[in-house]
Write an enzyme that holds these catalytic residues in place. Sequence first.
Site, PDB file in Angstrom:
ATOM      1  N   SER A 152       0.824  -1.209   0.000  1.00 47.32           N
ATOM      2  CA  SER A 152       0.000   0.000   0.000  1.00 47.32           C
ATOM      3  C   SER A 152       0.856   1.257   0.000  1.00 47.32           C
ATOM      4  O   SER A 152       0.474   2.277  -0.558  1.00 47.32           O
ATOM      5  CB  SER A 152      -0.898   0.009   1.237  1.00 47.32           C
ATOM      6  OG  SER A 152      -0.105  -0.070   2.408  1.00 47.32           O
ATOM      7  N   ASN A 153       2.036   1.192   0.636  1.00 43.92           N
ATOM      8  CA  ASN A 153       2.774   2.428   0.895  1.00 43.92           C
ATOM      9  C   ASN A 153       3.693   2.865  -0.237  1.00 43.92           C
ATOM     10  O   ASN A 153       4.299   3.917  -0.163  1.00 43.92           O
ATOM     11  CB  ASN A 153       3.581   2.305   2.199  1.00 43.92           C
ATOM     12  CG  ASN A 153       4.603   1.186   2.149  1.00 43.92           C
ATOM     13  OD1 ASN A 153       4.452   0.235   1.388  1.00 43.92           O
ATOM     14  ND2 ASN A 153       5.626   1.284   2.958  1.00 43.92           N
ATOM     15  N   LYS A 178      -1.356  -9.058  -8.496  1.00 42.90           N
ATOM     16  CA  LYS A 178      -2.611  -8.859  -7.756  1.00 42.90           C
ATOM     17  C   LYS A 178      -2.512  -7.434  -7.214  1.00 42.90           C
ATOM     18  O   LYS A 178      -1.677  -7.140  -6.343  1.00 42.90           O
ATOM     19  CB  LYS A 178      -2.734  -9.904  -6.639  1.00 42.90           C
ATOM     20  CG  LYS A 178      -4.067  -9.909  -5.936  1.00 42.90           C
ATOM     21  CD  LYS A 178      -4.003  -9.006  -4.763  1.00 42.90           C
ATOM     22  CE  LYS A 178      -5.306  -8.833  -4.042  1.00 42.90           C
ATOM     23  NZ  LYS A 178      -5.135  -7.907  -2.911  1.00 42.90           N
ATOM     24  N   HIS A 180      -2.931  -3.889  -5.397  1.00 45.23           N
ATOM     25  CA  HIS A 180      -3.302  -3.551  -4.013  1.00 45.23           C
ATOM     26  C   HIS A 180      -4.626  -2.801  -4.010  1.00 45.23           C
ATOM     27  O   HIS A 180      -4.784  -1.825  -4.758  1.00 45.23           O
ATOM     28  CB  HIS A 180      -2.211  -2.701  -3.357  1.00 45.23           C
ATOM     29  CG  HIS A 180      -2.342  -2.694  -1.873  1.00 45.23           C
ATOM     30  ND1 HIS A 180      -3.367  -2.053  -1.220  1.00 45.23           N
ATOM     31  CD2 HIS A 180      -1.612  -3.304  -0.907  1.00 45.23           C
ATOM     32  CE1 HIS A 180      -3.250  -2.251   0.086  1.00 45.23           C
ATOM     33  NE2 HIS A 180      -2.188  -3.010   0.298  1.00 45.23           N
ATOM     34  N   GLY A 235       4.800  -6.211   1.783  1.00 43.89           N
ATOM     35  CA  GLY A 235       3.666  -5.824   2.621  1.00 43.89           C
ATOM     36  C   GLY A 235       3.905  -6.218   4.066  1.00 43.89           C
ATOM     37  O   GLY A 235       5.052  -6.323   4.505  1.00 43.89           O
ATOM     38  N   SER A 236       2.800  -6.440   4.761  1.00 38.08           N
ATOM     39  CA  SER A 236       2.872  -6.681   6.203  1.00 38.08           C
ATOM     40  C   SER A 236       3.402  -8.078   6.516  1.00 38.08           C
ATOM     41  O   SER A 236       3.353  -8.984   5.674  1.00 38.08           O
ATOM     42  CB  SER A 236       1.478  -6.542   6.789  1.00 38.08           C
ATOM     43  OG  SER A 236       0.646  -7.558   6.247  1.00 38.08           O
ATOM     44  N   GLU A 259       8.857  -9.626   1.317  1.00 37.10           N
ATOM     45  CA  GLU A 259       9.587  -8.523   1.958  1.00 37.10           C
ATOM     46  C   GLU A 259       8.601  -7.890   2.914  1.00 37.10           C
ATOM     47  O   GLU A 259       7.600  -7.330   2.481  1.00 37.10           O
ATOM     48  CB  GLU A 259      10.018  -7.487   0.923  1.00 37.10           C
ATOM     49  CG  GLU A 259      10.797  -8.042  -0.246  1.00 37.10           C
ATOM     50  CD  GLU A 259      12.153  -8.564   0.165  1.00 37.10           C
ATOM     51  OE1 GLU A 259      12.785  -7.943   1.035  1.00 37.10           O
ATOM     52  OE2 GLU A 259      12.573  -9.597  -0.375  1.00 37.10           O
ATOM     53  N   CYS A 296       8.984   0.920   5.154  1.00 38.80           N
ATOM     54  CA  CYS A 296       9.530  -0.295   5.779  1.00 38.80           C
ATOM     55  C   CYS A 296      10.899  -0.026   6.369  1.00 38.80           C
ATOM     56  O   CYS A 296      11.397  -0.808   7.174  1.00 38.80           O
ATOM     57  CB  CYS A 296       9.606  -1.428   4.760  1.00 38.80           C
ATOM     58  SG  CYS A 296      10.515  -0.963   3.281  1.00 38.80           S
TER      59      CYS A 296
HETATM   60  P1  NAP Z   1      -0.540  -5.876   3.432  1.00 37.78           P
HETATM   61  O1  NAP Z   1      -1.784  -5.511   4.121  1.00 37.78           O
HETATM   62  O2  NAP Z   1       0.137  -7.124   3.825  1.00 37.78           O
HETATM   63  O3  NAP Z   1      -0.884  -5.887   1.869  1.00 37.78           O
HETATM   64  C1  NAP Z   1      -0.034  -6.382   0.840  1.00 37.78           C
HETATM   65  C2  NAP Z   1      -0.867  -7.226  -0.150  1.00 37.78           C
HETATM   66  O4  NAP Z   1      -1.057  -8.533   0.393  1.00 37.78           O
HETATM   67  C3  NAP Z   1      -2.258  -6.682  -0.419  1.00 37.78           C
HETATM   68  O5  NAP Z   1      -2.594  -6.919  -1.766  1.00 37.78           O
HETATM   69  C4  NAP Z   1      -3.099  -7.500   0.540  1.00 37.78           C
HETATM   70  O6  NAP Z   1      -4.454  -7.601   0.147  1.00 37.78           O
HETATM   71  C5  NAP Z   1      -2.437  -8.854   0.475  1.00 37.78           C
HETATM   72  N1  NAP Z   1      -2.683  -9.631   1.705  1.00 37.78           N
HETATM   73  C6  NAP Z   1      -2.466  -9.229   2.988  1.00 37.78           C
HETATM   74  N2  NAP Z   1      -2.759 -10.230   3.851  1.00 37.78           N
HETATM   75  C7  NAP Z   1      -3.154 -11.279   3.095  1.00 37.78           C
HETATM   76  C8  NAP Z   1      -3.577 -12.609   3.391  1.00 37.78           C
HETATM   77  N3  NAP Z   1      -3.622 -13.056   4.645  1.00 37.78           N
HETATM   78  N4  NAP Z   1      -3.932 -13.400   2.365  1.00 37.78           N
HETATM   79  C9  NAP Z   1      -3.884 -12.942   1.100  1.00 37.78           C
HETATM   80  N5  NAP Z   1      -3.497 -11.711   0.741  1.00 37.78           N
HETATM   81  C10 NAP Z   1      -3.120 -10.879   1.731  1.00 37.78           C
HETATM   82  O7  NAP Z   1       0.582  -4.733   3.615  1.00 37.78           O
HETATM   83  P2  NAP Z   1       0.419  -3.167   3.382  1.00 37.78           P
HETATM   84  O8  NAP Z   1      -0.438  -2.591   4.451  1.00 37.78           O
HETATM   85  O9  NAP Z   1       0.055  -2.933   1.993  1.00 37.78           O
HETATM   86  O10 NAP Z   1       1.915  -2.599   3.565  1.00 37.78           O
HETATM   87  C11 NAP Z   1       2.452  -2.146   4.777  1.00 37.78           C
HETATM   88  C12 NAP Z   1       3.541  -3.074   5.259  1.00 37.78           C
HETATM   89  O11 NAP Z   1       4.440  -3.362   4.191  1.00 37.78           O
HETATM   90  C13 NAP Z   1       4.400  -2.501   6.362  1.00 37.78           C
HETATM   91  O12 NAP Z   1       4.591  -3.474   7.346  1.00 37.78           O
HETATM   92  C14 NAP Z   1       5.725  -2.179   5.673  1.00 37.78           C
HETATM   93  O13 NAP Z   1       6.845  -2.201   6.515  1.00 37.78           O
HETATM   94  C15 NAP Z   1       5.766  -3.278   4.661  1.00 37.78           C
HETATM   95  N6  NAP Z   1       6.649  -2.944   3.529  1.00 37.78           N
HETATM   96  C16 NAP Z   1       7.781  -3.670   3.341  1.00 37.78           C
HETATM   97  C17 NAP Z   1       8.659  -3.333   2.323  1.00 37.78           C
HETATM   98  C18 NAP Z   1       9.921  -4.111   2.112  1.00 37.78           C
HETATM   99  O14 NAP Z   1      10.566  -3.895   1.098  1.00 37.78           O
HETATM  100  N7  NAP Z   1      10.318  -4.992   3.002  1.00 37.78           N
HETATM  101  C19 NAP Z   1       8.348  -2.250   1.473  1.00 37.78           C
HETATM  102  C20 NAP Z   1       7.180  -1.549   1.677  1.00 37.78           C
HETATM  103  C21 NAP Z   1       6.333  -1.920   2.718  1.00 37.78           C
HETATM  104  P3  NAP Z   1      -5.573  -6.828   1.036  1.00 37.78           P
HETATM  105  O15 NAP Z   1      -5.193  -5.398   0.983  1.00 37.78           O
HETATM  106  O16 NAP Z   1      -6.823  -7.181   0.320  1.00 37.78           O
HETATM  107  O17 NAP Z   1      -5.473  -7.310   2.424  1.00 37.78           O
END
Ligand code: NAP
Length: 490
Positions: A152-153, A178, A180, A235-236, A259, A296
């Site tokens: 998302s971010n 897929k 966001h 993502g998370s 990641e 992140c």
């Molecule tokens: P998120 O809620 O995990 O969403 C990422 C994607 O995964 C979305 O398309 C989401 O769909 C899907 N998803 C989430 N949980 C799922 C599940 N249980 N089953 C299937 N699909 C699922 O993360 P976010 O809020 O977008 O991003 C914020 C996080 O990303 C923070 O923790 C940040 O630190 C991390 N991040 C990491 C990096 C890196 O490079 N390491 C870079 C940027 C951000 P839905 O939205 O429909 O739930």
Amino acid sequence: MFGNQIAGQISAEGKSFFSSFNPVLNSKNEEVFSVATSEEIENALDFLEKSFYSFANSSSQKRFLLLKKIAEEFLKSKNKIQDAYCKESGLSHERFEIEFNRTYNQVILFAHFLEKSNGDVISENEADSLKNLPKLTKKRIPLGPIVVFGASNFPLAYSTLGGDTVAALAAGCPVIVKAHPFHPETSYLVGEVIQNAIAKTEISPGIFSQLFDDGYYTALKLVQDRRIKAGGFTGSYQGGKALYDLAQSRDNPIPFFAEMGSSNPVFVFPELMDEKKEEWTSIFAKSITNDAGQFCTKPGIFFVPNTSSGEDFIEKLCNNVLAEPSFYMLHPTICSSYEKNKIARLNESKGVLFEKPDELESNQGRQGVLVTNVEDLFENPTLQDEVFGPFAIIFKYNSNDELKRAIELLNGQLTSSILCSDTELEEYDEIIFTITQKAGRIIRNGVPTGVRVCESMHHGGPFPATTDSRFTAVGTDSILRFTRPVVYQG
Ligand code: NAP
């Protein structure tokens, strides 16, 4: 209504729909997106599988031209993308400019990488007829169709045309994204860029599809499908771990590069604390609060000596954090999770929370710093977990032994920052070695936000920062995630 982008076509069977949200206006956006149906998912996977043979065998020159076309189309659509980006994320025009350029430069970096590539050969051993040994040629081959999940971010840099998609295409792997659900229009417009670019080459449109879903059905179907050979996720922790587990529970498990979040610890050593107080507290305050700390790589936990200089440093850092502007968060759900997690950390600790007192707009993140002693972390190691938003915890430590104990407790991280003098670098050699075991990027006297996109970058780290610390999500080495070695004998 916006449909799913499947192999150069738009498909909108339209059984259910969703819209995104404008955090600045605090209201739903009017554009409507069609959730992918089972048939559409099946269709996209079918195209992906059928296009793999010819794409995998395309020359690096052909893939170079594809990436160049994508970069050109991306530039042409800049204004359209900007409107959608700001409307769906609450992020500013300045931030758009930075992220747009970063995304563009990432495509160009990979294009040049392919242009300079001298094939996929890793190494060769000539035949030795005297010893009756065969010739061996080790090559890298693409893994197959890849599923990509954006965050998302980063609606651009870690989404539809983010590092995962670009690395997979550069490797010769067809991609299914897929999108966001927080930024579907931005994703759609970028998907259009990729589709238009492919149409201007001889490459099959089947190599790229993008599906929309505000629930988990599409994600689960894609990760479990036998045609998908690897996944890239940003993502998370919850999302990444759930999808990683699913990928490993298949009859034929696949690599799944998730990641995830990180707290990016900052270790302050005593010698330069007074001299550098103004500079360091100023840059770190910005790093914690910029764009509501939704990175992140945001520095989320600090370790500061429990001395009078340490107290001055902490006071200055807290004041600077509270003086920084507040920003809109990406979505009301992110804002409410942030508030909940911040207060949970306060309740789990014996510390004091300093928060910005001003009245804020709806969906703006209220920055805060929690100050406590390192004993709190010993009693409750989950205090180190990422709080996504403009927040940090400062742990005061009394001795090197305490600091070492704290480091040993830490989970894997994307980054660690070390604020110290040259003498301390030698003096604390062993402590710094232990810090290095925990992170993928070690920063000396600087902030962790701002990831340079280039050959030498490593954006990754031990679990739970990522699911495989050997690979990077940023820079040209990220291509290695989507290839595997094969040796040809004879
Ligand atoms: P998120 O809620 O995990 O969403 C990422 C994607 O995964 C979305 O398309 C989401 O769909 C899907 N998803 C989430 N949980 C799922 C599940 N249980 N089953 C299937 N699909 C699922 O993360 P976010 O809020 O977008 O991003 C914020 C996080 O990303 C923070 O923790 C940040 O630190 C991390 N991040 C990491 C990096 C890196 O490079 N390491 C870079 C940027 C951000 P839905 O939205 O429909 O739930």
